[in-house]
Design an enzyme around this catalytic site. Structure first.
Site, short mmCIF file in Angstrom:
data_model
loop_
_atom_site.label_atom_id
_atom_site.label_comp_id
_atom_site.label_asym_id
_atom_site.label_seq_id
_atom_site.Cartn_x
_atom_site.Cartn_y
_atom_site.Cartn_z
N THR A 1 0.81 -1.21 0.00
CA THR A 1 0.00 0.00 0.00
C THR A 1 0.86 1.27 0.00
O THR A 1 2.06 1.23 0.29
CB THR A 1 -1.00 -0.03 1.19
OG1 THR A 1 -1.99 0.96 0.96
CG2 THR A 1 -0.30 0.22 2.53
N GLY B 1 2.92 4.30 0.89
CA GLY B 1 3.68 4.69 2.08
C GLY B 1 4.31 3.55 2.85
O GLY B 1 5.04 3.81 3.82
N VAL B 2 4.09 2.31 2.44
CA VAL B 2 4.58 1.19 3.26
C VAL B 2 6.10 1.05 3.19
O VAL B 2 6.73 0.46 4.07
CB VAL B 2 3.85 -0.13 2.86
CG1 VAL B 2 4.32 -0.65 1.50
CG2 VAL B 2 3.99 -1.19 3.93
N LYS C 1 7.94 0.85 -0.30
CA LYS C 1 8.36 0.17 -1.54
C LYS C 1 9.59 0.83 -2.18
O LYS C 1 10.54 0.15 -2.55
CB LYS C 1 7.21 0.18 -2.58
CG LYS C 1 5.97 -0.54 -2.14
CD LYS C 1 4.87 -0.47 -3.18
CE LYS C 1 4.36 0.93 -3.44
NZ LYS C 1 3.78 1.61 -2.25
N THR D 1 11.83 2.78 -0.90
CA THR D 1 13.01 2.65 -0.04
C THR D 1 13.60 1.25 -0.18
O THR D 1 14.81 1.07 -0.30
CB THR D 1 12.60 2.94 1.42
OG1 THR D 1 11.85 4.15 1.45
CG2 THR D 1 13.80 3.05 2.33
N ASP E 1 9.50 -0.80 -8.51
CA ASP E 1 8.72 -0.20 -7.43
C ASP E 1 7.25 -0.22 -7.84
O ASP E 1 6.85 0.56 -8.71
CB ASP E 1 9.24 1.24 -7.26
CG ASP E 1 8.46 2.06 -6.26
OD1 ASP E 1 7.61 1.50 -5.55
OD2 ASP E 1 8.72 3.27 -6.19
N ARG E 2 6.49 -1.06 -7.24
CA ARG E 2 5.06 -1.31 -7.46
C ARG E 2 4.81 -2.15 -8.72
O ARG E 2 5.34 -1.88 -9.79
CB ARG E 2 4.23 -0.04 -7.51
CG ARG E 2 2.78 -0.32 -7.92
CD ARG E 2 1.77 0.72 -7.52
NE ARG E 2 1.36 0.63 -6.15
CZ ARG E 2 1.32 1.68 -5.31
NH1 ARG E 2 1.63 2.86 -5.73
NH2 ARG E 2 0.93 1.52 -4.08
N ASP F 1 -2.43 -1.73 -10.05
CA ASP F 1 -3.23 -0.69 -10.70
C ASP F 1 -4.67 -1.12 -10.86
O ASP F 1 -5.61 -0.41 -10.53
CB ASP F 1 -2.65 -0.35 -12.08
CG ASP F 1 -1.33 0.37 -11.97
OD1 ASP F 1 -1.13 1.08 -10.98
OD2 ASP F 1 -0.51 0.22 -12.88
#
Ligand SMILES: Nc1ncnc2c1ncn2[C@@H]1O[C@H](COP(=O)(O)OP(=O)(O)O)[C@@H](O)[C@H]1O
Ligand SMILES: Nc1ncnc2c1ncn2[C@H]1C[C@H](O)[C@@H](COP(=O)(O)O)O1
Length: 223
Positions: free
Chosen positions: A20, A22-23, A25, A27, A90-91, A96
């Site tokens: 989700t 801010g978790v 990813k 970083t 990242d993601r 989506d």
């Protein structure tokens, strides 16, 4: 020359980091890629022409934003393919549709017609045998309060002004989504089990787990 690195991770592997908002990813993506010399693929937040507008008017911009992200992620997919892998992403593209588009459709901030058009496009681009899926999806998880704290500390303006209920809904949807996700192998990491802001933290244990996971799933596919 071996095609595995010291952690047993194939040098052509594609690893995607999911979770989700801010978790952690981005970083995690950076820390892993730096350590093993993989390339990175980040999602487009800065200079995204729709993201700000979207947060202030979901109804008006949700379709535009999804199309934009889909095109960006597909372009990245092509870049990853052209390099022959060796990427941390990242993601995942699956979030989506599985999280964002579906949530806005369910909540009435994306019309059924727009959702169907988007879904049709997504399925014909992504859910086909021609689309290579990642070797591993790393799923970052933590408590809702910890995630919210991180969103607050990061301080992106449009996210601060978004009601907490939005993040709660997304958080709950993520849990449900990952429990049913089976498009590629998944490895879960709890964000309380490491602290990448502490200079003494090593990502070695995470990389070793990744190597084991990928080798096990590649053997399973071969047999
Ligand atoms: N392991 C960690 N420990 C403490 N804070 C973290 C950690 N990972 C990320 N953060 C912080 O949490 C916030 C969100 O991280 P980020 O990587 O941008 O998340 P995402 O890409 O999932 O939205 C940032 O302010 C980041 O510095
Ligand atoms: N597909 C998406 N639809 C709506 N919003 C999205 C989508 N993908 C990412 N976002 C938003 C959420 C955050 O505000 C930023 C960046 O995501 P993050 O999890 O912080 O990397 O974009």
């Amino acid at each position: 020359m071996s095609d595995l690195n010291q952690y047993g991770i194939p040098k052509n592997a594609v690893i995607t980091v999911a979770g989700t908002v801010g978790v952690g990813k981005s970083t995690m993506t950076k820390a892993l890629a730096n350590k093993i010399g993989f390339r990175t693929s980040y999602e487009k937040v800065e200079n995204n022409p729709y993201l700000d507008k979207f947060y202030y008017d979901f109804e008006r911009w949700s379709f535009h934003l999804q199309i934009y992200f889909l095109a960006e992620r597909f372009k990245e997919q092509k870049r990853i393919f052209e390099y022959g892998g060796g990427f941390i992403q990242d993601r995942s593209i699956y979030e989506d549709t599985g999280i964002f588009a579906k949530m806005h459709y369910d909540k009435g901030t994306m019309t059924p017609t727009d959702y169907n058009t988007y879904k049709h496009l997504f399925d014909s681009m992504v859910m086909t045998p021609y689309f290579p899926h990642p070797d591993l999806l790393i799923y970052l998880e933590g408590s809702f309060d910890d995630v919210l704290e991180r969103i607050k500390n990061r301080g992106r303006e449009m996210e601060q002004e978004t009601p907490i209920e939005y993040w709660r809904e997304m958080y709950d949807r993520y849990e449900e989504w990952i429990n049913n996700f089976n498009t590629c192998p998944v490895m879960r990491i709890n964000i309380n089990d490491y602290d990448l802001h502490n200079p003494n933290t090593s990502v070695d244990p995470i990389l070793e787990r990744i190597g084991n996971h990928i080798q096990t799933s590649r053997q399973y596919i071969k047999s």
